[in-house]
Design a protein around this motif. Structure first.
Motif, PDB file in Angstrom:
ATOM      1  N   ALA A 191      22.434  -3.019  31.987  1.00  0.00           N
ATOM      2  CA  ALA A 191      22.325  -1.693  32.602  1.00  0.00           C
ATOM      3  C   ALA A 191      22.386  -0.583  31.555  1.00  0.00           C
ATOM      4  CB  ALA A 191      23.432  -1.509  33.636  1.00  0.00           C
TER       5      ALA A 191
ATOM      6  N   GLU B 138      19.040  -0.180  29.757  1.00  0.00           N
ATOM      7  CA  GLU B 138      18.082   0.564  30.597  1.00  0.00           C
ATOM      8  C   GLU B 138      18.416   2.056  30.622  1.00  0.00           C
ATOM      9  OE1 GLU B 138      16.230  -2.387  33.870  1.00  0.00           O
ATOM     10  OE2 GLU B 138      18.183  -1.524  34.399  1.00  0.00           O
ATOM     11  N   LEU B 139      19.699   2.395  30.756  1.00  0.00           N
ATOM     12  CA  LEU B 139      20.093   3.802  30.852  1.00  0.00           C
ATOM     13  C   LEU B 139      19.812   4.549  29.555  1.00  0.00           C
ATOM     14  CD1 LEU B 139      21.425   6.179  32.272  1.00  0.00           C
ATOM     15  CD2 LEU B 139      23.647   5.300  31.526  1.00  0.00           C
TER      16      LEU B 139
ATOM     17  N   LYS C 165      16.151   5.203  29.215  1.00  0.00           N
ATOM     18  CA  LYS C 165      15.688   6.265  30.116  1.00  0.00           C
ATOM     19  C   LYS C 165      16.055   7.644  29.581  1.00  0.00           C
ATOM     20  CE  LYS C 165      15.783   3.533  34.371  1.00  0.00           C
ATOM     21  NZ  LYS C 165      16.499   3.284  35.655  1.00  0.00           N
TER      22      LYS C 165
ATOM     23  N   THR D  19      34.148  -5.303  38.350  1.00  0.00           N
ATOM     24  CA  THR D  19      32.766  -4.874  38.552  1.00  0.00           C
ATOM     25  C   THR D  19      32.026  -5.894  39.409  1.00  0.00           C
ATOM     26  OG1 THR D  19      32.021  -5.995  36.535  1.00  0.00           O
ATOM     27  CG2 THR D  19      32.667  -3.680  36.335  1.00  0.00           C
TER      28      THR D  19
ATOM     29  N   SER E   9      29.628  -0.742  39.962  1.00  0.00           N
ATOM     30  CA  SER E   9      28.476  -1.570  39.618  1.00  0.00           C
ATOM     31  C   SER E   9      28.279  -1.537  38.102  1.00  0.00           C
ATOM     32  CB  SER E   9      27.223  -1.036  40.312  1.00  0.00           C
ATOM     33  OG  SER E   9      26.893   0.251  39.805  1.00  0.00           O
ATOM     34  N   SER E  10      27.411  -2.396  37.618  1.00  0.00           N
ATOM     35  CA  SER E  10      27.077  -2.378  36.192  1.00  0.00           C
ATOM     36  C   SER E  10      26.488  -1.034  35.805  1.00  0.00           C
ATOM     37  CB  SER E  10      26.088  -3.503  35.876  1.00  0.00           C
ATOM     38  OG  SER E  10      26.682  -4.766  36.068  1.00  0.00           O
ATOM     39  N   GLU E  11      25.723  -0.447  36.714  1.00  0.00           N
ATOM     40  CA  GLU E  11      25.123   0.873  36.448  1.00  0.00           C
ATOM     41  C   GLU E  11      26.193   1.956  36.335  1.00  0.00           C
ATOM     42  OE1 GLU E  11      22.219  -1.895  37.620  1.00  0.00           O
ATOM     43  OE2 GLU E  11      24.044  -1.323  38.725  1.00  0.00           O
ATOM     44  N   ASP E  12      27.258   1.840  37.156  1.00  0.00           N
ATOM     45  CA  ASP E  12      28.378   2.791  37.047  1.00  0.00           C
ATOM     46  C   ASP E  12      29.007   2.720  35.659  1.00  0.00           C
ATOM     47  OD1 ASP E  12      28.174   3.628  39.708  1.00  0.00           O
ATOM     48  OD2 ASP E  12      29.485   2.023  40.415  1.00  0.00           O
TER      49      ASP E  12
ATOM     50  N   ALA F 285      27.622   1.559  32.908  1.00  0.00           N
ATOM     51  CA  ALA F 285      26.666   2.004  31.896  1.00  0.00           C
ATOM     52  C   ALA F 285      26.772   3.517  31.686  1.00  0.00           C
ATOM     53  CB  ALA F 285      25.245   1.622  32.308  1.00  0.00           C
ATOM     54  N   LYS F 286      27.037   4.242  32.755  1.00  0.00           N
ATOM     55  CA  LYS F 286      27.201   5.697  32.645  1.00  0.00           C
ATOM     56  C   LYS F 286      28.445   6.037  31.825  1.00  0.00           C
ATOM     57  CE  LYS F 286      24.910   6.598  37.062  1.00  0.00           C
ATOM     58  NZ  LYS F 286      25.086   7.023  38.473  1.00  0.00           N
TER      59      LYS F 286
ATOM     60  N   TYR G  46      27.560   5.569  28.256  1.00  0.00           N
ATOM     61  CA  TYR G  46      26.731   6.683  27.773  1.00  0.00           C
ATOM     62  C   TYR G  46      27.587   7.923  27.506  1.00  0.00           C
ATOM     63  CZ  TYR G  46      22.722   9.757  27.249  1.00  0.00           C
ATOM     64  OH  TYR G  46      21.786  10.624  26.741  1.00  0.00           O
TER      65      TYR G  46
END
Length: 275
Positions: free
Chosen positions: A17, A20-21, A24, A176, A219-222, A224-225, A228
């Motif tokens: 994740a 990808e982030l 982007k 997670t 989530s994995s996306e959470d 990843a933020k 970042y």
């Protein structure tokens, strides 16, 4: 100037994740993993084969990035897994493998990237630990030890490299939505000796982790933020958490260890009864 990030363990979960982030957001991303075919494919993402327990592979990974980009702005030491099992039963070779992946792999890559970051007078080493670096549970002794080691190592490193414009930062995820618990519990059962007296402990921890996983919101996306933010904050913090509950768990374990142990044992036994 387009920034460059190197991410280990980029074939699944938080590493996937994060790759990808960052892409982007316009970063040039180099993702490393043993299963290189599972690293995300997108513009700005370069997939490289990497086994963090292999010094030659780590050296090739860093050299390939620098040869192409002439800089590395952020290294995210994300590769890791949970080698669960009772301390009495688990083979020490498995414990050593846990340290090689979760701790020494990060240390090796950091030694390789630091001369680059010092020369450019900027950079960040982001070490993905866990709330498990402070909290603990049965069967996870060696996993928790690796994460605690990573945190203290990172703090010492941060003092050493700050004068050169480089920082070492820790991210501490909690639970997670991933296959982590399933994999850790698989190892726990594999590490049981025949007729082990710890079978009941494995059943209890299994019930707790499965119950916690169903209640987890991150989530994995959470996460990843959070990675970042740690990479881009103008004034980076020493620790990054996703949720207030994760921060509270760490505070309780560190500040009130007797209370933490009592609460944890109660929750563990309650989860086992509900199974």
């Amino acid at each position: 100037m387009t920034k460059v990030v190197a991410i280990t363990g980029a074939s699944n979960g938080m590493g996937f994740a994060a790759a990808e982030l960052f892409a982007k957001q316009g970063w040039i991303v180099y993702g490393g993993a043993r299963r290189v075919e599972k690293i995300p494919t997108a513009e700005h993402i370069h997939a490289l084969k990497l086994d963090v327990t292999d010094h030659a592979a780590n050296q090739a990974f860093i050299e390939a990035i620098f040869r192409k980009e002439k800089r590395i702005d952020v290294l995210i030491n994300n590769a890791g897994y949970g080698e669960y099992g009772p301390v009495e039963d688990i083979p020490l070779e498995h414990a050593r493998r846990q340290f090689e992946t979760n701790f020494f792999g990060a240390a090796d890559l950091t030694q390789l990237v630091l001369p680059i970051m010092r020369a450019q007078k900027s950079g960040r080493i982001i070490n993905i630990s866990s709330i498990g670096g402070d909290v603990y549970m049965p069967l996870g002794a060696y996993y928790h030890a690796t994460k605690a080691a990573l945190q203290h190592w990172s703090d010492s490193l941060d003092i050493e490299i700050a004068p050169f414009g480089v920082r070492s930062i820790v991210v501490q995820p909690g639970g997670t939505q991933s296959a982590w618990s399933e994999i850790a519990l698989g190892h726990a059962r594999e590490n049981l000796k025949p007729d082990s007296v710890y079978t009941t402990s494995v059943d209890k921890v299994s019930a707790l982790l499965m119950a916690n996983e169903s209640a987890v919101s991150a989530s994995s996306e959470d996460l990843a933020k959070v990675f970042y933010k740690a990479a881009t904050d103008r004034h980076p913090k020493r620790r990054y958490f996703h949720a207030l509950s994760d921060r509270a768990m760490v505070w309780l374990a560190r500040s009130c260890p007797r209370v933490f142990k009592k609460v944890f044992v109660t929750v563990l036994n309650h989860a086992a009864k509900k199974k």
